[in-house]
Design an enzyme around this catalytic site. Structure first.
Site, PDB file in Angstrom:
ATOM      1  N   ASP A 137     -11.172   2.803   4.170  1.00 25.56           N
ATOM      2  CA  ASP A 137     -11.536   1.385   4.096  1.00 25.56           C
ATOM      3  C   ASP A 137     -13.050   1.200   4.014  1.00 25.56           C
ATOM      4  O   ASP A 137     -13.532   0.107   3.704  1.00 25.56           O
ATOM      5  CB  ASP A 137     -11.037   0.652   5.347  1.00 25.56           C
ATOM      6  CG  ASP A 137      -9.762  -0.139   5.106  1.00 25.56           C
ATOM      7  OD1 ASP A 137      -9.590  -0.637   3.981  1.00 25.56           O
ATOM      8  OD2 ASP A 137      -8.963  -0.261   6.045  1.00 25.56           O
ATOM      9  N   LYS A 161       0.847  -1.203   0.000  1.00 24.13           N
ATOM     10  CA  LYS A 161       0.000   0.000   0.000  1.00 24.13           C
ATOM     11  C   LYS A 161       0.878   1.247   0.000  1.00 24.13           C
ATOM     12  O   LYS A 161       0.635   2.185  -0.755  1.00 24.13           O
ATOM     13  CB  LYS A 161      -0.937  -0.008   1.222  1.00 24.13           C
ATOM     14  CG  LYS A 161      -2.044  -1.046   1.108  1.00 24.13           C
ATOM     15  CD  LYS A 161      -2.822  -1.256   2.409  1.00 24.13           C
ATOM     16  CE  LYS A 161      -3.799  -2.416   2.262  1.00 24.13           C
ATOM     17  NZ  LYS A 161      -4.544  -2.726   3.484  1.00 24.13           N
ATOM     18  N   GLN A 185      -4.682  -1.367   9.626  1.00 24.92           N
ATOM     19  CA  GLN A 185      -4.573  -2.693   9.015  1.00 24.92           C
ATOM     20  C   GLN A 185      -5.166  -3.744   9.955  1.00 24.92           C
ATOM     21  O   GLN A 185      -4.865  -3.766  11.153  1.00 24.92           O
ATOM     22  CB  GLN A 185      -3.098  -3.007   8.703  1.00 24.92           C
ATOM     23  CG  GLN A 185      -2.877  -4.311   7.954  1.00 24.92           C
ATOM     24  CD  GLN A 185      -3.491  -4.337   6.557  1.00 24.92           C
ATOM     25  OE1 GLN A 185      -3.589  -3.309   5.892  1.00 24.92           O
ATOM     26  NE2 GLN A 185      -3.915  -5.497   6.113  1.00 24.92           N
TER      27      GLN A 185
HETATM   28  N1  GUN Z   1      -6.907  -6.836   6.221  1.00 22.27           N
HETATM   29  C1  GUN Z   1      -7.350  -7.636   5.221  1.00 22.27           C
HETATM   30  N2  GUN Z   1      -8.045  -6.910   4.321  1.00 22.27           N
HETATM   31  C2  GUN Z   1      -8.041  -5.637   4.764  1.00 22.27           C
HETATM   32  C3  GUN Z   1      -8.576  -4.427   4.259  1.00 22.27           C
HETATM   33  O1  GUN Z   1      -9.237  -4.356   3.224  1.00 22.27           O
HETATM   34  N3  GUN Z   1      -8.341  -3.321   5.011  1.00 22.27           N
HETATM   35  C4  GUN Z   1      -7.646  -3.354   6.163  1.00 22.27           C
HETATM   36  N4  GUN Z   1      -7.473  -2.228   6.828  1.00 22.27           N
HETATM   37  N5  GUN Z   1      -7.122  -4.466   6.661  1.00 22.27           N
HETATM   38  C5  GUN Z   1      -7.326  -5.590   5.959  1.00 22.27           C
END
Ligand code: GUN
Length: 289
Positions: A119, A52, A96
């Site tokens: 998100d 990311k 995350q």
């Molecule tokens: N962990 C697995 N998928 C995601 C996601 O889409 N966003 C976040 N923040 N954590 C994750």
């Protein structure tokens, strides 16, 4: 022969658009910025966060990384979110997941101001999605819809079967399909007669996290299949690889399928950056002229 929907190429095209949108915002005095918070050192999360941050840099989005110890206390994390919520230089906040077990994830996610919730996990954004009234939409479902849009023009009356009921993928993608006026069935690993239900579908979104769950006989001729699974498995030779939820080699009678890797994964990150730009642009729109 089923078409392979090229998520990598589509993500590249989206990233090019995002890069241009960032330059446009910079010209208007806004430098889009995403804060990424990782608590602990879950290896998969480390990989995702690294990806990311790297993609942000490529698109010209400033990224601010907070790597916190696994034993970070919940109130300290909440305090960090409070600070970022009021920091005008930060447009997106991503925590995350998964968080360590001692932290109440929903209390933490609920604390993010909805306008910075790139998100799309905050109850306000979830509510907006379920009422079809805008808001920030979760990245993986958004990416899935873009992949589907590349092969489906009109969803009205199509039968869509979602396998998996997670808050991150299954539920929100069902809402997006409903908005397009598909007839949506949400199923999960406990659903009885899943193969028969899946076989009626024009669209299958497989997001159960169960390797090769969806077999050839589950899929109707001409269906479009989106494989959201990413399970790391070790083969007989000790090599690890990522496998999806679909036995893709049995799906040649489908109209189109997404590969794993190279399907949904790259689109998730591309949509995260697009959401960050949307959140940054919204601050411009909310300013008095
Ligand atoms: N962990 C697995 N998928 C995601 C996601 O889409 N966003 C976040 N923040 N954590 C994750």
């Amino acid at each position: 022969m089923a078409e392979r929907i090229d998520g990598k190429a589509m993500a590249r095209a989206m990233l090019a658009e995002t890069t241009a949108a960032v330059a446009d915002l910079e010209a208007r005095g806004i430098s889009p910025a995403l804060a990424v918070v990782l608590v602990g050192a879950d290896p998969a999360s480390e990989v995702y966060v690294g990806r990311k941050v790297r993609e942000c840099e490529k698109a010209g989005i400033r990224s601010i990384e907070h790597r916190l110890a696994a034993d970070t206390d919940e109130d300290a994390l909440i305090a960090l979110i409070d600070e970022m919520n009021v920091d005008g230089a930060i447009h997106g906040i991503l925590i995350q997941l998964p968080l360590p077990a001692h932290i109440n994830a929903s209390r933490v996610l609920d604390r993010i101001t909805p306008g910075k919730d790139v998100d799309g996990f905050h109850p306000v954004n979830v509510g907006r999605l379920s009422t079809g009234t805008g808001g920030l939409v979760p990245c993986t479902p958004l990416g899935i819809m873009k992949l589907l849009d590349s092969v489906i023009e009109d969803y009205r009356g199509l039968d869509a079967v979602v396998i998996g009921k997670s808050n991150i993928v299954g539920k929100p993608v069902a809402m997006l399909l409903l908005e397009r006026e598909a007839t949506v069935t949400v199923t999960h690993i406990e659903t009885k007669g899943l193969p028969d239900i899946a076989r009626k579908a024009d669209i299958i979104v497989a997001a159960a996290g169960a390797p090769h769950l969806v077999r050839g006989y589950w899929v109707k001729e001409g269906a479009v299949v989106i494989d959201v699974g990413i399970t790391r498995v070790t083969d007989h030779d000790g090599h690890t690889k990522i496998v999806g939820d679909c036995a893709t080699h049995e799906l040649e009678h489908a109209r189109a399928v997404t590969p794993v890797p190279g399907g949904v994964g790259p689109m998730t990150i591309a949509c995260l950056l697009a959401n960050t730009v949307s959140a940054a642009r919204a601050t411009l729109e909310s300013e008095p002229a």
